[in-house]
Design a protein around this motif. Structure first.
Motif, mmCIF file in Angstrom:
data_model
loop_
_atom_site.group_PDB
_atom_site.id
_atom_site.type_symbol
_atom_site.label_atom_id
_atom_site.label_comp_id
_atom_site.label_asym_id
_atom_site.label_seq_id
_atom_site.Cartn_x
_atom_site.Cartn_y
_atom_site.Cartn_z
ATOM 1 N N ALA A 43 0.328 31.829 -26.559
ATOM 2 C CA ALA A 43 0.725 30.439 -26.659
ATOM 3 C C ALA A 43 0.563 30.611 -28.096
ATOM 4 O O ALA A 43 1.461 29.391 -29.017
ATOM 5 N N LEU A 44 -0.299 31.281 -28.707
ATOM 6 C CA LEU A 44 0.428 31.647 -29.972
ATOM 7 C C LEU A 44 1.492 31.807 -30.777
ATOM 8 O O LEU A 44 2.517 31.527 -31.239
ATOM 9 N N ALA A 45 2.389 32.844 -29.347
ATOM 10 C CA ALA A 45 3.602 33.363 -29.965
ATOM 11 C C ALA A 45 4.902 31.658 -29.765
ATOM 12 O O ALA A 45 5.543 32.149 -30.675
ATOM 13 N N ALA A 46 4.437 31.431 -28.541
ATOM 14 C CA ALA A 46 5.058 30.183 -28.764
ATOM 15 C C ALA A 46 4.797 29.355 -30.061
ATOM 16 O O ALA A 46 6.259 28.283 -29.575
ATOM 17 N N ALA A 47 3.747 29.103 -30.219
ATOM 18 C CA ALA A 47 3.687 27.801 -30.773
ATOM 19 C C ALA A 47 4.603 28.461 -32.403
ATOM 20 O O ALA A 47 5.384 27.235 -32.617
ATOM 21 N N LEU A 61 -3.031 25.590 -29.037
ATOM 22 C CA LEU A 61 -2.008 25.309 -28.900
ATOM 23 C C LEU A 61 -1.035 25.401 -28.096
ATOM 24 O O LEU A 61 -0.503 25.549 -28.553
ATOM 25 N N GLN A 62 -1.325 23.889 -27.759
ATOM 26 C CA GLN A 62 -0.073 23.237 -27.134
ATOM 27 C C GLN A 62 0.529 22.370 -27.764
ATOM 28 O O GLN A 62 1.409 21.277 -27.411
ATOM 29 N N TRP A 63 -0.258 22.208 -29.108
ATOM 30 C CA TRP A 63 -0.065 20.977 -29.840
ATOM 31 C C TRP A 63 1.569 20.710 -29.833
ATOM 32 O O TRP A 63 2.599 19.905 -29.713
ATOM 33 N N PRO A 64 3.136 21.593 -30.126
ATOM 34 C CA PRO A 64 3.897 21.724 -30.018
ATOM 35 C C PRO A 64 4.726 21.167 -28.041
ATOM 36 O O PRO A 64 5.717 19.941 -28.439
ATOM 37 N N TYR A 65 4.513 21.144 -27.345
ATOM 38 C CA TYR A 65 4.540 20.202 -26.233
ATOM 39 C C TYR A 65 3.844 19.115 -26.026
ATOM 40 O O TYR A 65 4.082 17.560 -25.326
ATOM 41 N N ILE A 66 2.286 19.461 -27.120
ATOM 42 C CA ILE A 66 1.774 17.572 -26.733
ATOM 43 C C ILE A 66 2.913 16.626 -28.040
ATOM 44 O O ILE A 66 2.998 15.469 -27.017
ATOM 45 N N THR A 67 2.976 17.262 -28.398
ATOM 46 C CA THR A 67 3.948 15.978 -29.711
ATOM 47 C C THR A 67 5.524 15.466 -28.745
ATOM 48 O O THR A 67 5.593 14.724 -29.999
ATOM 49 N N TRP A 68 6.094 16.853 -28.297
ATOM 50 C CA TRP A 68 7.245 16.219 -27.652
ATOM 51 C C TRP A 68 6.468 15.608 -26.226
ATOM 52 O O TRP A 68 7.587 14.998 -26.132
ATOM 53 N N ASN A 69 5.332 15.487 -25.218
ATOM 54 C CA ASN A 69 4.987 14.851 -24.411
ATOM 55 C C ASN A 69 3.940 14.276 -24.849
ATOM 56 O O ASN A 69 3.011 14.241 -24.624
ATOM 57 N N SER A 70 3.861 13.078 -25.914
ATOM 58 C CA SER A 70 2.240 12.608 -26.364
ATOM 59 C C SER A 70 2.148 11.661 -24.760
ATOM 60 O O SER A 70 0.421 11.699 -24.869
ATOM 61 N N ARG A 124 12.545 27.371 -29.747
ATOM 62 C CA ARG A 124 11.683 26.104 -29.436
ATOM 63 C C ARG A 124 11.983 25.510 -28.515
ATOM 64 O O ARG A 124 10.765 25.373 -27.617
ATOM 65 N N GLN A 125 13.228 25.515 -27.283
ATOM 66 C CA GLN A 125 13.738 25.789 -26.695
ATOM 67 C C GLN A 125 12.773 26.801 -24.670
ATOM 68 O O GLN A 125 12.228 25.947 -24.781
ATOM 69 N N GLU A 126 12.719 27.610 -25.582
ATOM 70 C CA GLU A 126 12.631 28.001 -24.474
ATOM 71 C C GLU A 126 10.690 28.570 -24.745
ATOM 72 O O GLU A 126 10.325 28.654 -23.642
ATOM 73 N N SER A 127 10.342 27.977 -26.306
ATOM 74 C CA SER A 127 8.505 28.185 -26.283
ATOM 75 C C SER A 127 8.040 26.891 -24.847
ATOM 76 O O SER A 127 7.191 26.799 -24.433
#
Length: 1017
Positions: free
Chosen positions: A736-740, A805-814, A769-772
Motif C-alpha cells: 500500500a505504501l508503494a501504491a500511494a 494508506l488507501q487515501w488515493p483510492y478514497i479521494t477518488w471514490n469518496s 497511478r492507474q495501476e496503483s
C-alpha cells in the motif's frame, strides 16, 4: 491468443476457440471480456510496430477475429513452402540444401511459453511431428549422397531426444550400417527394444524389425524399408513328426507359441509337430535357418495352410485373416524366431498339463529357451497370452449410479462431445463435487454406444493404498474372459495382452479417482472406437498433453440444483414448507454435493427437526465441518475428503494450504501468498498452481486465487506458523505504501512501516497511478478484512496504516462507504495514543464525512486534527488538517474563520516547502473568494497556482483538474465564458482519463451551465 490467431491466420477464428486456447482449464465468467482486452492490446502493439505497412491486420467478423498475414511472412508457412519445394528438386544435393534451410528456421520447440491448452498442445505436437519427418527425410538424402557422418550426427541428436520414435531409430540403424558401423546399429536396436518393453510394454514395430533383419543378413537394400514391410518368399516345408518336448509359451485362439532352436539342436520341439522353414528374400536368396511350429490341423487331421502378407489388414483369429510372421535373428547364435500373430483357424486353449509343461521349460536351464540368447529368450516369454474364445459374456462392471442426481446438463453434453471417436474425457473437480456420481450417471445412460461392454475401476488415487495399474489390468483381463491361469505372469505381458484384446473392441473404460498419468496410461484401451472417462481431483495436464485428453471441469452446484438434491433426499414436502431455509442450507453447504447429501442424511435421521433449525446449527463455523460428517464413518465427511487431498500434496503446497487458514480476506494474489509462506514469489506461484491443480483453490482471474467456504474452514483447523498473519499484514502495508507513492510521486508518504516489521521478498512495484488504483480496487475487501484481523490480533499499529494508506483510492471514490473502516482505524489510533496516527485518521475521516454532506459529524474530527498534528510536530499534516477544517467552515457559512485557517496553512506549507499542500490551500482559497464574490481575487489565486504547477510538471494531474475547474468558475463569473469553456473541456478530458469521478461530475455540471449561457446568448 496471438499464437492461436497465427495458427489460423487468414481465416476467421471464432471467439469460443480463442477462449479454449487462452485457458488451460475452464474459462472464467469474464473470459469474453479478457479476450476482447487481449485483442485491443494486440491492435495497439500492431499499431506501435507499424505492421499495417507489411499487410498485417486484425479485424473483427461478427463473433470471430481474422488475422490477415501476407504470404511468406510467417516462419511456419516458410517452413512448409521449403519442404514442398524440396520434393520438387531433381538432384539430391539441391534437396538437401532446401531441407537444411527449412530446418534452420527452427529456434526451439514450437509455441514455447504459451498456455498449455488442448488446442495449442495439439498444434505444437503436429508441428514437431512435421519437423521430425523432415529430419528423417534429410538423413535419407544424406545417405543417397554418401554423406553418412552427417546423417548419423543429425539422427543421433533426434533419436536421443525421442528414444521411443521407432522410425528415427530404424533410419539411424540403416545409416550406421551403411557407414560400416554394424555393431552400433545393432546396439541402437537392442537399446530401443529394451526401452519400448520397459516404458510401453511392447516390442519393436515393423520398421525397426525390418532394419534389424536386413542388418543381420548383411544385405542392406538401397531403399528405406516401409513401416509395414515384411519378409517375402516364405515357404513352409513339412517335416516328420518327432516326439514331444517341453512346450514353450501358451497357445491360444489368437497367438501361437514361439519355438526357438539353438545351435546344435537340429530337431524341432513342442507339443505338436513342427515344420522347417526355408526363408528367402524377394529375389529368392536364402535368409538363414529358422523353425516354425506346424500349423493347426482341421477336424480331418489335415494341416491348415498359413499365408503371410504385408499388405492385408490384421484380422480376428478364426475369421480367415492372414497370419503375420515377424522375423528376428541374432548373428552370434543364428537363431530365428517365427511366430504367427494371426491364424486362419484358432488353436484350442491350453490345458493344465500344458501350463505345467510351460513352467518346467521356463525354469529348465537345459531347455532350448534357456540356452537361447537373452533377448531371444525374453521375446519368447513376452509373447501375449491368448484372448478367450468368442461367446464370452460382455463385461458390465459399472457400479449402480447414485440416486437423486440433478442438473449437470452442460457437463453431460460436454462428456458426449469429449468421448467422440475414442477420445479420453478427463472429469476434474474438487473433493466431494460429484465427479463419480456424474461419471456413473453418464456411463449408465451411454452404455448402448459400447457394444463390447464397460470396464470400471476405482483407482483410489487419494487414499493411503492406491490401486496399482497392473492389478487393474488383470481384473480387466478377467472381465474380458481371460482366466487367471491363461494370463501372462509379468505385468508387461499382461499389459500387452490387454492392449491387444482392446485393439478391435468398442469399450467404455471408466477410471475413477486417478492420481497420476502413470496410473491411467496402462489402462487406456487401444481401440480407436473405445472411449475412456477419467475422474480426478487433479488437472492431470500430462494426460491432456500426451494423450490429448479433453478436460471437463466440474464446479459446485448452483442454488436451484442444490435445493433439488436436498429435496430428493429429505422429501419435496419439507423443502417446499421452508424454501428460504433450504436455500440457506444450500449456501452453507457451498453447493458441494457431498455436503448436501450429508446434510440430507442428518435431516433424514432427525424427522422432527426443521430445516431452519439445522441451518442455524450449520451456521456455526466452529461446528460446520463436524456436522458435515457421518457418525458411523469417519472417512465419509467433507473434512475426510479434503484431508485425503491435502495428504497427497508435496510439502510446500501443503504448508501453504495450512497457512491459507490465516487468510482474513476472500482471495489472495501471488505476492501475498509469498509473504504468508515467507517464500519468494516464484516458489509461492508454484505452490498456488499445485493447489489449484488439486482444486483446493480457484484461479478466478490471472494471478488471483480464492477458496470455497468449506475448504477455508478446513484450512483454519490445520496447524500453522503463528507469524503468518503478521507477515501478511506487513506485506499489505508495504504494498500500500508503494501504491500511494505511485499515485502521488511528489507527495510525502503519509506514514512509514511499523518498527521491526517484516520485509517481504520482492515488494510489488507500480508504474503509474492507474495501476496503483487498480490494485486498491482489487484488494479493497482483503484490506478491510486485514484491518479487522489486525485489530483482533492486537496489531493496531498495522490496522490504522492499512486504512489511511488507501487515501488515493478514497479521494477518488469518496462516497463509497469509507466511514466504517475509517472509524475502525480511529479506534486503533486512539488506543495507541499516537497523535500522528490520530490526526491523519481524523483528517481523512472528517473529509469523507464532509463529502457525504454529514457536516455535523465531520466538524468534531476536523477541529481536533490540527492540534494533534501540531503535537506530532508535522507541519504538512497540520496544514492539510487546516485545509479540511476551512472547507468545513465554508460549508457552515463561516468564511472569516475559513480564511483564517487557510492563512495559517499557507504559513506552514511555505515554511515546510510543501508545494502539493500549497496547491490545496490555493485552490480552496480561490473557491472561498468566489463564494465571497471576490472574483478577481479568485482568478489571481488560480493563476498563481497554475504557475506553481507549470514550474513543477511532475505534480499529479488531479491538481490540474481541480484548479482548472475552480478557474473556470471564476472566469465564468467574470463573464469570460469562452476561456472558461476551454478550462472546463481540458479539465473534463483529464478527469475522464484519470477516472476521477468527482472531477467528471463537477466538470459536466459546469459545462452544462456554460451551454445554457450560449443558448441564452
Amino acid at each position: 491468443m496471438l499464437a492461436a490467431l497465427l495458427l489460423r491466420c487468414n481465416a476467421a477464428v471464432p471467439l469460443t476457440q480463442l477462449i479454449d486456447s487462452v485457458w488451460e482449464e475452464a474459462p472464467p465468467t469474464h473470459a469474453r471480456t479478457v479476450v476482447h482486452g487481449h485483442v485491443s492490446r494486440l491492435r495497439v502493439l500492431f499499431g506501435e510496430g507499424e505492421l499495417d505497412e507489411y499487410g498485417v491486420r486484425l479485424s473483427t467478423h461478427g463473433s470471430a477475429y481474422l488475422l490477415e498475414l501476407p504470404k511468406g511472412i510467417l516462419d511456419v508457412h516458410r517452413f512448409e513452402e521449403l519442404v514442398k519445394r524440396a520434393r520438387q528438386q531433381e538432384r539430391p544435393e539441391d534437396t538437401a540444401s532446401v531441407l537444411r534451410e527449412a530446418l534452420g528456421l527452427w529456434r526451439g520447440p514450437a509455441l514455447t511459453g504459451t498456455v498449455p491448452s488442448a488446442m495449442l498442445c495439439a498444434a505444437a505436437q503436429a508441428l514437431e511431428e512435421t519437423r521430425l519427418s523432415t529430419v528423417e527425410r534429410l538423413a535419407e538424402v544424406y545417405g543417397l549422397l554418401g554423406d553418412f557422418p552427417s546423417a548419423v550426427s543429425l539422427l543421433k541428436t533426434e533419436a536421443a531426444a525421442y528414444p521411443l520414435r521407432e522410425s528415427l531409430t530404424a533410419t539411424l540403424m540403416n545409416t550406421l550400417f551403411r557407414a560400416g558401423r554394424q555393431s552400433d546399429a545393432l546396439d541402437w536396436y537392442h537399446r530401443t527394444r529394451a526401452l519400448l518393453a520397459e516404458k510401453l510394454g511392447i516390442g519393436p514395430g515393423c520398421a525397426m524389425r525390418a532394419a534389424y533383419e536386413e542388418i543381420l543378413r548383411g544385405d542392406m537394400l538401397d531403399r528405406r524399408p516401409s513401416a509395414t514391410a515384411m519378409p517375402q518368399g516364405l515357404a513352409v516345408e513339412s517335416a516328420p513328426v518327432t516326439p514331444p518336448r517341453p512346450r514353450v509359451g501358451v497357445e491360444g485362439p489368437r497367438t501361437a507359441a514361439t519355438g526357438v532352436r539353438a545351435p546344435g539342436q537340429p530337431q524341432p520341439y513342442g507339443r505338436a509337430a513342427e515344420g522347417r522353414v526355408a526363408m528367402t528374400d524377394s529375389v529368392g536368396r536364402p535368409l538363414g535357418p529358422g523353425v516354425i511350429r506346424r500349423p493347426p490341423e482341421t477336424s480331418e487331421g489335415k494341416p491348415v495352410a498359413i499365408r503371410t502378407t504385408a499388405s492385408e489388414p490384421r484380422g480376428v483369429a478364426g475369421q480367415g485373416s492372414p497370419a503375420e510372421f515377424p522375423l528376428s535373428a541374432h548373428t552370434d547364435s543364428a537363431v530365428a524366431r517365427f511366430a504367427p500373430r494371426r491364424q486362419t483357424v484358432a488353436t484350442p486353449p491350453a490345458g493344465p498339463r500344458d501350463t505345467e509343461t510351460h513352467e518346467r521349460a521356463r525354469h529348465d536351464d537345459t531347455s532350448p529357451v534357456a540356452q537361447a540368447p537373452d533377448h531371444a529368450r525374453r521375446a519368447v516369454h513376452e509373447q501375449p497370452a491368448p484372448r478367450t474364445a468368442p461367446g464370452q459374456p460382455v463385461p458390465r462392471l459399472l457400479p449402480r449410479a447414485a440416486r437423486g442426481f440433478h442438473g449437470r446438463n452442460g457437463e453431460l453434453a460436454a462428456l458426449d462431445r469429449a468421448t467422440d471417436e475414442g477420445a479420453i474425457a478427463l472429469l476434474t473437480g474438487a473433493a466431494g463435487v460429484g465427479k463419480t456420481a456424474l461419471a456413473l450417471h453418464w456411463s449408465q445412460r451411454r452404455q448402448e454406444r459400447f457394444p463390447d461392454g464397460a470396464l470400471f475401476a476405482d483407482l483410489r488415487g487419494f487414499s493411503t493404498d492406491p490401486v496399482q495399474p497392473d492389478e487393474v489390468v488383470r481384473e480387466f483381463l478377467l472381465a474380458l474372459g481371460v482366466k487367471p491361469r491363461d494370463q501372462p505372469e509379468t505385468a508387461v505381458g499382461a499389459a500387452a495382452l490387454y492392449r491387444e484384446m482392446t485393439a478391435d473392441s468398442v469399450l467404455l473404460v471408466v477410471l475413477d479417482n486417478a492420481r497420476s498419468v502413470d496410473q491411467v496410461r496402462p489402462l487406456l484401451p487401444t481401440g480407436s472406437r473405445s472411449a475412456t472417462l477419467v475422474t480426478s481431483r487433479l488437472r492431470l495436464s500430462g494426460l491432456i498433453a500426451e494423450e490429448l485428453a479433453r478436460p471437463v471441469p466440474l464446479d459446485l452446484l448452483d442454488q436451484h440444483d442444490a435445493v433439488e438434491l436436498l429435496a430428493s433426499a429429505v422429501g419435496p414436502g419439507r423443502v417446499a414448507a421452508e424454501p428460504e431455509a433450504a436455500a440457506r442450507l444450500a449456501a452453507l453447504c457451498d453447493g458441494l454435493p457431498l455436503a448436501l447429501r450429508i446434510t440430507a442424511a442428518q435431516l433424514a435421521t432427525r424427522p422432527r427437526w426443521k430445516l431452519t433449525d439445522f441451518a442455524a446449527e450449520l451456521a456455526d463455523e466452529q461446528r460446520r465441518l463436524s456436522l458435515l460428517s457421518l457418525e458411523d464413518s469417519e472417512d465419509s465427511g467433507v473434512a475426510a475428503a479434503l484431508r485425503l487431498t491435502v495428504q497427497g500434496l508435496p510439502a510446500e503446497p501443503a504448508r501453504l494450504f495450512a497457512l491459507l487458514g490465516a487468510l482474513p480476506g476472500p482471495d489472495i494474489d501471488r505476492a501475498a501468498a509469498a509473504a504468508l509462506s515467507d517464500r519468494d514469489p516464484a516458489a509461492a506461484a508454484e505452490a498456488l498452481d499445485r493447489l489449484t491443480g488439486a482444486h483446493l483453490l480457484t484461479e478466478y482471474a490471472p494471478g488471483r486465487y480464492s477458496l470455497h467456504d468449506l475448504i477455508r474452514l478446513y484450512a483454519r483447523g490445520l496447524p500453522r506458523d503463528r507469524g503468518a498473519l503478521l507477515r501478511l499484514l506487513d506485506s499489505y502495508v508495504a504494498t500500500a505504501l508503494a501504491a500511494a507513492q505511485a499515485s502521488a510521486p511528489d507527495d510525502q508518504p503519509c506514514c512509514t512501516t511499523p518498527p521491526g516489521s517484516y520485509v517481504p521478498c520482492g515488494t510489488r512495484e507500480f508504474t503509474d497511478r492507474q495501476e496503483s488504483l487498480r490494485w486498491y480496487a482489487a484488494e479493497r475487501e482483503n484490506l478491510a478484512a486485514a484491518v479487522t484481523a489486525a485489530r483482533s490480533a492486537g496489531h493496531d499499529d498495522r490496522a490504522w496504516r492499512l486504512v489511511v494508506l488507501q487515501w488515493p483510492y478514497i479521494t477518488w471514490n469518496s462516497r463509497d462507504g469509507w466511514v466504517p473502516p475509517l472509524e475502525e482505524a480511529l479506534d486503533a489510533a486512539v488506543g495507541l495514543d499516537d497523535p500522528d496516527a490520530e490526526t491523519r485518521v481524523r483528517a481523512l475521516l472528517g473529509w469523507v464525512l464532509l463529502e457525504e454532506d454529514r457536516l455535523p459529524e465531520a466538524l468534531p474530527h476536523l477541529e481536533l486534527a490540527p492540534g494533534l498534528a501540531a503535537r506530532a510536530n508535522d507541519p504538512s499534516s497540520e496544514a492539510t488538517a487546516l485545509v479540511n477544517l476551512a472547507l468545513a467552515l465554508e460549508r457552515k457559512g463561516d468564511l472569516p474563520s475559513a480564511h483564517a485557517q487557510l492563512a495559517r496553512a499557507t504559513e506552514l506549507v511555505r515554511t515546510a516547502g510543501d508545494c502539493l499542500t500549497e496547491l490545496l490551500v490555493l485552490e480552496l482559497k480561490a473557491r472561498l473568494y468566489l463564494v465571497g464574490g471576490a472574483v478577481d481575487d479568485a482568478v489571481r489565486c488560480t493563476t498563481h497556482a497554475l504557475s506553481v504547477l507549470a514550474d513543477r510538471p511532475g505534480l499529479p494531474a488531479i491538481r490540474h483538474v481541480m484548479l482548472r475547474l475552480t478557474r473556470a468558475e471564476a472566469l465564468s463569473a467574470r463573464g469570460e465564458h469562452e476561456e472558461a469553456a476551454v478550462c472546463v473541456r481540458r479539465a473534463l478530458k483529464d478527469a475522464e482519463r484519470l477516472g476521477y469521478k468527482e472531477g467528471v461530475a463537477r466538470a459536466q455540471k459546469l459545462q452544462h451551465g456554460l451551454c445554457g449561457w450560449r443558448q441564452r446568448a
